[in-house]
Design a protein around this motif. Structure first.
Motif, mmCIF file in Angstrom:
data_model
loop_
_atom_site.group_PDB
_atom_site.id
_atom_site.type_symbol
_atom_site.label_atom_id
_atom_site.label_comp_id
_atom_site.label_asym_id
_atom_site.label_seq_id
_atom_site.Cartn_x
_atom_site.Cartn_y
_atom_site.Cartn_z
ATOM 1 N N ILE A 181 61.842 118.363 132.817
ATOM 2 C CA ILE A 181 62.350 117.006 132.605
ATOM 3 C C ILE A 181 62.713 116.373 133.940
ATOM 4 O O ILE A 181 63.491 116.936 134.710
ATOM 5 N N GLU A 182 62.119 115.232 134.250
ATOM 6 C CA GLU A 182 62.449 114.435 135.438
ATOM 7 C C GLU A 182 62.386 112.974 135.030
ATOM 8 O O GLU A 182 61.440 112.558 134.374
ATOM 9 N N ALA A 238 53.139 119.682 140.015
ATOM 10 C CA ALA A 238 54.213 119.146 139.180
ATOM 11 C C ALA A 238 53.865 119.307 137.710
ATOM 12 O O ALA A 238 52.702 119.444 137.345
ATOM 13 N N VAL A 239 54.891 119.247 136.905
ATOM 14 C CA VAL A 239 54.748 119.348 135.457
ATOM 15 C C VAL A 239 54.689 117.942 134.868
ATOM 16 O O VAL A 239 55.369 117.036 135.345
ATOM 17 N N LYS A 240 53.878 117.759 133.845
ATOM 18 C CA LYS A 240 53.857 116.483 133.116
ATOM 19 C C LYS A 240 55.212 116.352 132.420
ATOM 20 O O LYS A 240 55.405 116.844 131.322
ATOM 21 N N ASN A 241 56.134 115.708 133.117
ATOM 22 C CA ASN A 241 57.519 115.692 132.656
ATOM 23 C C ASN A 241 58.112 114.293 132.553
ATOM 24 O O ASN A 241 59.307 114.128 132.431
ATOM 25 N N GLY A 242 57.296 113.285 132.646
ATOM 26 C CA GLY A 242 57.798 111.911 132.635
ATOM 27 C C GLY A 242 57.843 111.367 134.047
ATOM 28 O O GLY A 242 57.122 110.438 134.386
ATOM 29 N N PRO A 269 53.875 121.230 130.493
ATOM 30 C CA PRO A 269 55.200 121.867 130.519
ATOM 31 C C PRO A 269 55.156 123.291 129.951
ATOM 32 O O PRO A 269 54.392 123.580 129.029
ATOM 33 N N ASP A 270 55.972 124.140 130.536
ATOM 34 C CA ASP A 270 56.134 125.528 130.063
ATOM 35 C C ASP A 270 54.812 126.289 129.959
ATOM 36 O O ASP A 270 54.631 127.116 129.074
#
Length: 134
Positions: free
Chosen positions: A40-41, A59-63, A79-80
């Motif tokens: 989460i970002e 990076a993670v697809k986190n917003g 994510p995860d």
């Protein structure tokens, strides 16, 4: 950390944890890539800081990363997803030098420099002012 020691990777990979702002720029200049696997970002200012130093990113697809990271400046993973993260690390290890570090920094400055942000905000305020006057 134990896994890194077992694989004798401690000289190649450093897990730094929290770094104060004074030391962040120095560490970003020293690294080859930047990784933030946060789920989460909201915006991810640290991604912008890394890009300003010309570093490719995992990076993670986190917003927060979704609109910042693309094929020219890094890799976005689900994510995860440990498997994707490992593959991204492997890819970056072999290919980080293929990214155009000057282009990454230049694109970042073009979008997020003080001049760019002031210009963008000025346009927004002008639109609001014009609508209010009508």
């Amino acid at each position: 950390k134990m896994e890194l020691e077992n694989r004798k990777l401690t000289e190649k990979i450093q897990l730094l944890g929290w770094i104060n702002k004074k030391n962040l720029a120095e560490k970003l200049k020293e690294c080859n890539i930047f990784v933030l696997a946060s789920v989460i970002e909201t915006f991810g200012i640290v991604y912008v800081e890394a890009m300003a130093c010309g570093k490719p990113i995992i990076a993670v697809k986190n917003g927060g990363a979704n609109d910042l990271i693309n094929e020219t400046n890094g890799i976005l993973i689900e994510p995860d997803n440990e498997k994707e993260l490992i593959e991204a690390f492997r890819y970056m290890y072999a290919n980080a030098n293929l990214y155009d570090h000057k282009q990454i920094a230049g694109s970042c400055a073009e979008k997020y420099s003080e001049e760019s942000v002031v210009l963008m905000l000025s346009k927004i305020y002008k639109k609001v002012t014009i609508k209010d006057e009508v």
